[in-house]
Design a protein around this motif. Structure first.
Motif, PDB file in Angstrom:
ATOM      1  N   LEU A 138      -6.471  -0.985  -4.742  1.00 59.46           N
ATOM      2  CA  LEU A 138      -6.450  -0.867  -3.398  1.00 59.46           C
ATOM      3  C   LEU A 138      -5.473  -1.653  -2.548  1.00 59.46           C
ATOM      4  N   ILE A 139      -5.624  -2.954  -3.001  1.00 56.37           N
ATOM      5  CA  ILE A 139      -4.437  -4.112  -2.518  1.00 56.37           C
ATOM      6  C   ILE A 139      -2.875  -3.547  -2.823  1.00 56.37           C
ATOM      7  N   TRP A 140      -2.829  -3.114  -4.319  1.00 58.45           N
ATOM      8  CA  TRP A 140      -1.523  -2.789  -4.522  1.00 58.45           C
ATOM      9  C   TRP A 140      -1.010  -1.466  -3.728  1.00 58.45           C
ATOM     10  N   LYS A 141      -1.968  -0.471  -3.786  1.00 59.23           N
ATOM     11  CA  LYS A 141      -1.636   0.959  -3.278  1.00 59.23           C
ATOM     12  C   LYS A 141      -1.346   0.923  -1.612  1.00 59.23           C
ATOM     13  N   ASN A 142      -2.118   0.040  -0.999  1.00 60.43           N
ATOM     14  CA  ASN A 142      -2.058   0.065   0.400  1.00 60.43           C
ATOM     15  C   ASN A 142      -1.099  -1.050   1.035  1.00 60.43           C
ATOM     16  N   LEU A 143      -0.933  -2.411   0.458  1.00 61.33           N
ATOM     17  CA  LEU A 143      -0.553  -3.336   0.949  1.00 61.33           C
ATOM     18  C   LEU A 143       0.941  -3.399   0.259  1.00 61.33           C
ATOM     19  N   MET A 144       0.966  -3.387  -0.934  1.00 58.84           N
ATOM     20  CA  MET A 144       2.104  -3.535  -1.659  1.00 58.84           C
ATOM     21  C   MET A 144       3.001  -2.674  -1.876  1.00 58.84           C
ATOM     22  N   MET A 145       2.524  -1.436  -2.485  1.00 61.24           N
ATOM     23  CA  MET A 145       3.540  -0.342  -2.615  1.00 61.24           C
ATOM     24  C   MET A 145       3.406   0.787  -2.034  1.00 61.24           C
ATOM     25  N   PRO A 147       4.732   3.446   0.702  1.00 60.13           N
ATOM     26  CA  PRO A 147       6.358   3.857   0.798  1.00 60.13           C
ATOM     27  C   PRO A 147       6.473   3.317   2.031  1.00 60.13           C
ATOM     28  N   ILE A 148       5.543   3.162   3.269  1.00 54.49           N
ATOM     29  CA  ILE A 148       5.966   3.039   4.700  1.00 54.49           C
ATOM     30  C   ILE A 148       5.533   1.704   5.192  1.00 54.49           C
ATOM     31  N   ASN A 149       4.284   1.374   4.835  1.00 53.64           N
ATOM     32  CA  ASN A 149       3.813  -0.146   5.363  1.00 53.64           C
ATOM     33  C   ASN A 149       3.677  -1.118   4.469  1.00 53.64           C
ATOM     34  N   GLY A 150       4.215  -0.907   3.196  1.00 55.38           N
ATOM     35  CA  GLY A 150       3.902  -1.826   2.196  1.00 55.38           C
ATOM     36  C   GLY A 150       4.899  -3.072   2.209  1.00 55.38           C
ATOM     37  N   VAL A 151       4.515  -4.217   1.579  1.00 57.08           N
ATOM     38  CA  VAL A 151       5.355  -5.227   1.459  1.00 57.08           C
ATOM     39  C   VAL A 151       6.919  -5.046   0.777  1.00 57.08           C
ATOM     40  N   MET A 152       6.659  -4.079  -0.206  1.00 54.68           N
ATOM     41  CA  MET A 152       7.792  -3.835  -1.131  1.00 54.68           C
ATOM     42  C   MET A 152       8.789  -2.860  -0.350  1.00 54.68           C
ATOM     43  N   ALA A 153       7.960  -1.948   0.575  1.00 58.03           N
ATOM     44  CA  ALA A 153       8.830  -1.219   1.335  1.00 58.03           C
ATOM     45  C   ALA A 153       9.728  -2.046   2.497  1.00 58.03           C
ATOM     46  N   PHE A 154       9.082  -2.866   2.910  1.00 55.94           N
ATOM     47  CA  PHE A 154       9.553  -3.922   4.157  1.00 55.94           C
ATOM     48  C   PHE A 154      10.951  -4.659   3.247  1.00 55.94           C
ATOM     49  N   VAL A 155      10.639  -5.116   2.422  1.00 56.62           N
ATOM     50  CA  VAL A 155      11.562  -6.055   1.650  1.00 56.62           C
ATOM     51  C   VAL A 155      12.944  -5.068   1.401  1.00 56.62           C
ATOM     52  N   SER A 156      12.492  -3.821   0.927  1.00 60.09           N
ATOM     53  CA  SER A 156      13.818  -2.776   0.595  1.00 60.09           C
ATOM     54  C   SER A 156      14.388  -2.367   1.870  1.00 60.09           C
ATOM     55  N   ARG A 157      13.768  -2.260   2.860  1.00 58.69           N
ATOM     56  CA  ARG A 157      14.266  -1.870   4.307  1.00 58.69           C
ATOM     57  C   ARG A 157      15.225  -3.135   4.845  1.00 58.69           C
ATOM     58  N   SER A 158      14.611  -4.367   4.479  1.00 64.81           N
ATOM     59  CA  SER A 158      15.526  -5.432   5.045  1.00 64.81           C
ATOM     60  C   SER A 158      16.692  -5.782   4.221  1.00 64.81           C
ATOM     61  N   LEU A 159      16.678  -5.248   2.994  1.00 65.10           N
ATOM     62  CA  LEU A 159      17.955  -5.408   2.084  1.00 65.10           C
ATOM     63  C   LEU A 159      18.731  -4.310   2.216  1.00 65.10           C
ATOM     64  N   GLY A 160      18.478  -3.504   2.900  1.00 64.21           N
ATOM     65  CA  GLY A 160      19.291  -2.106   3.287  1.00 64.21           C
ATOM     66  C   GLY A 160      19.164  -0.991   2.107  1.00 64.21           C
ATOM     67  N   VAL A 249      -8.424   5.110  -8.716  1.00 65.46           N
ATOM     68  CA  VAL A 249      -8.106   4.589  -7.122  1.00 65.46           C
ATOM     69  C   VAL A 249      -6.800   4.740  -6.612  1.00 65.46           C
ATOM     70  N   THR A 250      -5.693   4.854  -7.780  1.00 65.86           N
ATOM     71  CA  THR A 250      -4.210   4.913  -7.172  1.00 65.86           C
ATOM     72  C   THR A 250      -3.832   6.317  -7.401  1.00 65.86           C
ATOM     73  N   THR A 251      -3.826   6.700  -8.659  1.00 66.25           N
ATOM     74  CA  THR A 251      -3.197   8.008  -8.918  1.00 66.25           C
ATOM     75  C   THR A 251      -4.082   9.296  -9.208  1.00 66.25           C
ATOM     76  N   SER A 252      -5.386   9.017  -9.694  1.00 61.51           N
ATOM     77  CA  SER A 252      -6.313  10.001 -10.031  1.00 61.51           C
ATOM     78  C   SER A 252      -5.805  10.886 -11.330  1.00 61.51           C
ATOM     79  N   GLY A 253      -5.085  10.049 -12.197  1.00 59.67           N
ATOM     80  CA  GLY A 253      -4.260  10.566 -13.290  1.00 59.67           C
ATOM     81  C   GLY A 253      -2.977  11.397 -13.089  1.00 59.67           C
TER      82      GLY A 253
END
Length: 307
Positions: A138-145, A147-160, A249-253
């Motif tokens: 759940l942490i990786w799905k909702n906080l890290m990965m 596509p809108i509110n995740g940490v990785m999305a924030f880093v990607s937008r910050s780098l253009g 939790v993440t992809t349901s297969g």
């Protein structure tokens, strides 16, 4: 005539001192209850799985029953989903082992060095191992990965860059990252303990002979970690063959069967398609696969320990 003990003379060889007799007690009555419980705990579920794999048992149609023979196995072995699940299982296990053993070895060498805050750093790097699989997924799905509110999305937008929808574009890679993040601390613990058991005199002798950090790592540390790496591979492989919560939790297969491994395929057959007979056949195949893998791993580790 006074005895030799009264005269203060030690007994001779012809008159040995008597020893108290010991009663030989059999340990079988004490071990039998534990052995019986262990055998029942192992044999009863296996026997029931074998039984259900040879009958027609569908929860949606209880009237459809009877002996099915090998039809459950034939249907499963001719189903492309089984081979996709087996391929995903092998990819998941293989890549997680590569990541955890590779990074675990490098981190173990790093954390063996003395630097400020080493105790806190060790505590932080070991912490993910104590997080439950469902919570970490759940942490990786909702906080890290995300596509809108995740940490990785924030880093990607910050780098253009455009944020990546990980679970839609790289579903199996995302699951591998999550599972590797969970098991990396375990590999680090085992490998760090093994490094700390390395003889310091051997290291000092190598340094005095002019060995650099790379030579020290390749010719001294890696050979010393051989047995520990074998133990890590064996234990992780047995558990990684049954990864389930992270996928549910993440992809349901999905998408499709992109992240369906053997454990999730059995779940789909039993609790989504209500085919207990087919799911039991898949369980037997999973048991056979796990025992084959364990057989070769145990032999390899035993050969390594014998050398």
């Amino acid at each position: 005539m006074p005895s030799s003990a009264a005269l203060g003379v030690a007994p001779t060889a012809n008159a040995p001192a008597r020893r108290p007799a010991r009663r030989s007690l059999s340990t079988l009555p004490f071990l039998a209850p534990s052995v019986i419980v262990l055998l029942l705990w192992m044999i009863v579920p296996l026997a029931m799985t074998l039984h259900f794999s040879f009958i027609r048992y569908n929860l949606l149609n209880p009237a459809l029953g009877g002996f099915a023979g090998w039809s459950n196995y034939e249907f499963l072995l001719t189903d492309p989903a089984l081979w996709t699940a087996l391929a995903n299982t092998l990819l998941l296990v293989g890549w997680v082992l590569v990541i955890t053993v590779g990074l675990g070895t490098l981190l173990a060498v790093l954390f063996d060095q003395d630097f400020p805050g080493r105790g806190i750093a060790r505590l932080l790097v070991i912490a993910p191992f104590f997080v439950m699989p469902t919570v970490s997924a759940l942490i990786w799905k909702n906080l890290m990965m995300h596509p809108i509110n995740g940490v990785m999305a924030f880093v990607s937008r910050s780098l253009g860059f455009t944020p990546v929808d990980w679970f839609a574009e790289f579903p199996l890679t995302s699951v591998i990252i999550i599972v590797a993040w969970q098991w990396l601390p375990f590999a680090l613990l085992i490998l760090l303990t093994a490094i700390q058991s390395l003889d310091h005199e051997q290291r000092e002798a190598a340094r005095m002979d002019g060995a650099g950090p790379v030579s020290m790592f390749v010719f001294i540390i890696l050979p010393h970690l051989g047995r520990a790496i074998g133990v890590v591979v064996m234990i992780e492989t047995i558990f990684l063959l049954t990864v389930f919560a992270e996928i549910l939790v993440t992809t349901s297969g999905g998408p499709g069967l992109a992240t369906t491994n053997l454990a999730f395929l059995i779940y789909m057959r039993a609790l989504l398609e209500f085919d207990v007979g087919g799911a039991s056949a898949g369980g037997v195949i999973a048991i056979v696969l796990a025992n084959i893998v364990a057989f070769f791993l145990v032999r390899a580790i035993a050969r390594n320990l014998a050398t």
